[in-house]
Design a protein around this motif. Structure first.
Motif, PDB file in Angstrom:
ATOM      1  N   GLU A 241       9.311   7.514  11.067  1.00 48.14           N
ATOM      2  CA  GLU A 241       8.826   6.922  12.520  1.00 48.14           C
ATOM      3  C   GLU A 241       7.288   7.218  12.698  1.00 48.14           C
ATOM      4  O   GLU A 241       6.733   5.991  13.487  1.00 48.14           O
ATOM      5  N   LYS A 242       6.836   8.138  12.448  1.00 51.56           N
ATOM      6  CA  LYS A 242       5.581   8.598  12.606  1.00 51.56           C
ATOM      7  C   LYS A 242       4.426   7.520  11.878  1.00 51.56           C
ATOM      8  O   LYS A 242       3.336   7.230  12.284  1.00 51.56           O
ATOM      9  N   ALA A 243       5.159   7.464  10.546  1.00 49.98           N
ATOM     10  CA  ALA A 243       4.332   6.663   9.636  1.00 49.98           C
ATOM     11  C   ALA A 243       4.182   5.328  10.310  1.00 49.98           C
ATOM     12  O   ALA A 243       3.188   4.308  10.005  1.00 49.98           O
ATOM     13  N   VAL A 244       5.167   4.688  10.552  1.00 54.83           N
ATOM     14  CA  VAL A 244       5.244   3.342  10.939  1.00 54.83           C
ATOM     15  C   VAL A 244       4.505   3.162  12.311  1.00 54.83           C
ATOM     16  O   VAL A 244       3.550   2.332  12.704  1.00 54.83           O
ATOM     17  N   ALA A 245       4.348   4.281  13.328  1.00 53.13           N
ATOM     18  CA  ALA A 245       3.437   4.188  14.289  1.00 53.13           C
ATOM     19  C   ALA A 245       2.044   4.249  13.731  1.00 53.13           C
ATOM     20  O   ALA A 245       1.304   3.406  14.492  1.00 53.13           O
ATOM     21  N   GLU A 246       1.723   5.016  13.100  1.00 52.17           N
ATOM     22  CA  GLU A 246       0.394   5.211  12.319  1.00 52.17           C
ATOM     23  C   GLU A 246      -0.370   3.791  11.823  1.00 52.17           C
ATOM     24  O   GLU A 246      -1.047   3.491  11.975  1.00 52.17           O
ATOM     25  N   TYR A 247       0.749   3.550  10.958  1.00 53.70           N
ATOM     26  CA  TYR A 247       0.582   2.159  10.431  1.00 53.70           C
ATOM     27  C   TYR A 247      -0.021   0.771  11.116  1.00 53.70           C
ATOM     28  O   TYR A 247      -0.732   0.222  11.223  1.00 53.70           O
ATOM     29  N   ASN A 248       1.250   0.738  12.302  1.00 54.76           N
ATOM     30  CA  ASN A 248       1.028  -0.079  13.332  1.00 54.76           C
ATOM     31  C   ASN A 248      -0.480  -0.029  14.087  1.00 54.76           C
ATOM     32  O   ASN A 248      -0.924  -1.004  14.427  1.00 54.76           O
ATOM     33  N   LYS A 249      -0.751   1.071  14.561  1.00 56.08           N
ATOM     34  CA  LYS A 249      -1.813   1.539  15.249  1.00 56.08           C
ATOM     35  C   LYS A 249      -3.187   1.013  14.302  1.00 56.08           C
ATOM     36  O   LYS A 249      -4.059   0.235  14.867  1.00 56.08           O
ATOM     37  N   LEU A 250      -3.059   1.372  13.163  1.00 54.91           N
ATOM     38  CA  LEU A 250      -4.319   0.907  12.183  1.00 54.91           C
ATOM     39  C   LEU A 250      -4.327  -0.642  11.941  1.00 54.91           C
ATOM     40  O   LEU A 250      -5.385  -1.254  12.048  1.00 54.91           O
ATOM     41  N   ALA A 251      -3.098  -0.983  11.955  1.00 61.37           N
ATOM     42  CA  ALA A 251      -3.089  -2.529  11.580  1.00 61.37           C
ATOM     43  C   ALA A 251      -3.751  -3.359  12.833  1.00 61.37           C
ATOM     44  O   ALA A 251      -4.531  -4.342  12.950  1.00 61.37           O
ATOM     45  N   GLY A 252      -3.325  -2.842  13.816  1.00 59.95           N
ATOM     46  CA  GLY A 252      -3.613  -3.274  15.320  1.00 59.95           C
ATOM     47  C   GLY A 252      -5.264  -3.137  15.546  1.00 59.95           C
ATOM     48  O   GLY A 252      -5.773  -4.034  16.422  1.00 59.95           O
ATOM     49  N   GLN A 253      -5.867  -2.259  14.794  1.00 56.47           N
ATOM     50  CA  GLN A 253      -7.165  -2.166  14.922  1.00 56.47           C
ATOM     51  C   GLN A 253      -7.936  -2.826  13.899  1.00 56.47           C
ATOM     52  O   GLN A 253      -9.151  -2.946  13.874  1.00 56.47           O
ATOM     53  N   GLY A 254      -7.195  -3.600  13.035  1.00 60.96           N
ATOM     54  CA  GLY A 254      -7.892  -4.685  12.162  1.00 60.96           C
ATOM     55  C   GLY A 254      -8.066  -3.950  10.546  1.00 60.96           C
ATOM     56  O   GLY A 254      -8.748  -4.471   9.726  1.00 60.96           O
ATOM     57  N   ALA A 255      -7.659  -2.464  10.827  1.00 66.38           N
ATOM     58  CA  ALA A 255      -7.727  -1.935   9.249  1.00 66.38           C
ATOM     59  C   ALA A 255      -7.197  -2.640   8.124  1.00 66.38           C
ATOM     60  O   ALA A 255      -6.334  -3.182   8.292  1.00 66.38           O
ATOM     61  N   LYS A 256      -7.810  -2.528   6.771  1.00 66.35           N
ATOM     62  CA  LYS A 256      -7.104  -2.881   5.702  1.00 66.35           C
ATOM     63  C   LYS A 256      -6.013  -1.853   5.125  1.00 66.35           C
ATOM     64  O   LYS A 256      -6.222  -1.199   4.257  1.00 66.35           O
ATOM     65  N   VAL A 257      -5.098  -1.982   5.813  1.00 68.08           N
ATOM     66  CA  VAL A 257      -3.770  -0.764   5.601  1.00 68.08           C
ATOM     67  C   VAL A 257      -2.626  -1.342   4.904  1.00 68.08           C
ATOM     68  O   VAL A 257      -2.312  -2.680   5.188  1.00 68.08           O
ATOM     69  N   GLY A 258      -1.979  -0.657   4.103  1.00 62.77           N
ATOM     70  CA  GLY A 258      -0.865  -0.980   3.398  1.00 62.77           C
ATOM     71  C   GLY A 258       0.046   0.379   3.693  1.00 62.77           C
ATOM     72  O   GLY A 258      -0.470   1.385   3.871  1.00 62.77           O
ATOM     73  N   GLY A 259       1.303   0.013   3.261  1.00 67.75           N
ATOM     74  CA  GLY A 259       2.322   1.105   3.438  1.00 67.75           C
ATOM     75  C   GLY A 259       3.443   0.851   2.574  1.00 67.75           C
ATOM     76  O   GLY A 259       3.850  -0.162   2.256  1.00 67.75           O
ATOM     77  N   VAL A 260       4.233   2.043   2.314  1.00 71.72           N
ATOM     78  CA  VAL A 260       5.585   2.080   1.862  1.00 71.72           C
ATOM     79  C   VAL A 260       6.358   2.775   2.577  1.00 71.72           C
ATOM     80  O   VAL A 260       6.021   4.033   2.988  1.00 71.72           O
ATOM     81  N   PHE A 261       7.524   2.467   3.111  1.00 71.38           N
ATOM     82  CA  PHE A 261       8.458   2.984   4.119  1.00 71.38           C
ATOM     83  C   PHE A 261       9.821   3.246   3.614  1.00 71.38           C
ATOM     84  O   PHE A 261      10.556   2.121   3.194  1.00 71.38           O
ATOM     85  N   HIS A 262      10.397   4.322   3.749  1.00 71.09           N
ATOM     86  CA  HIS A 262      11.779   4.782   3.278  1.00 71.09           C
ATOM     87  C   HIS A 262      12.293   4.829   4.708  1.00 71.09           C
ATOM     88  O   HIS A 262      12.024   5.668   5.736  1.00 71.09           O
ATOM     89  N   SER A 263      13.495   4.036   5.080  1.00 72.17           N
ATOM     90  CA  SER A 263      14.139   4.023   6.274  1.00 72.17           C
ATOM     91  C   SER A 263      15.292   4.791   6.579  1.00 72.17           C
ATOM     92  O   SER A 263      16.105   4.663   7.598  1.00 72.17           O
ATOM     93  N   THR A 264      15.716   5.591   5.643  1.00 67.18           N
ATOM     94  CA  THR A 264      16.751   6.390   5.836  1.00 67.18           C
ATOM     95  C   THR A 264      16.430   7.786   5.504  1.00 67.18           C
ATOM     96  O   THR A 264      15.156   8.034   5.299  1.00 67.18           O
ATOM     97  N   CYS A 265      17.531   8.915   5.112  1.00 69.48           N
ATOM     98  CA  CYS A 265      17.229  10.215   4.753  1.00 69.48           C
ATOM     99  C   CYS A 265      15.923  10.710   5.307  1.00 69.48           C
ATOM    100  O   CYS A 265      15.018  11.332   4.485  1.00 69.48           O
TER     101      CYS A 265
END
Length: 122
Positions: free
Chosen positions: A98-122
């Protein structure tokens, strides 16, 4: 090309803005996304994220990679994997999903060249 926003996250379910399908686990990068299928690389919670899981995203010209370890942080990220990312000249942040998605979205919204891999269970 901008990194797509992650529109929603719940246990076992992720939606990426502009993508018609939903994901359990996903990879995102500037201009795209796809399911992260652990069977492709033999990944499991332990030993965790492998360099092979990240190569595709790293090749998309990102400056920063965000890794989501799961809702309860069960997914491990070995130091060898972090070293692999840093050797590519990419900054890496490892967080609870949840924190990773928030951080990713914040960076993406700022126009950063950001990528991510996300595990949504456990």
């Amino acid at each position: 090309m901008s990194s797509p926003e992650i529109a929603s996250l719940s246990w076992g379910h992720m939606k990426v803005k502009g993508c018609s399908s939903s994901y359990k686990d996903c990879k995102v990068w500037p201009g795209g996304s796809r399911a992260w299928d652990w069977r492709e690389t033999g990944t499991d919670h332990y030993p965790g994220v492998q360099p092979a899981d990240l190569e595709e995203v790293l090749k998309k010209g990102i400056d920063l990679l965000v890794i989501g370890r799961g809702m309860s942080e069960a997914l491990q990220v070995p130091s060898s994997t972090l070293d692999f990312v840093k050797q590519k000249g990419v900054e890496v942040r490892v967080l609870q999903t949840e924190k990773a998605v928030a951080e990713y979205n914040k960076l993406a919204g700022q126009g950063a060249k950001v990528g991510g891999v996300f595990h949504s269970t456990c």
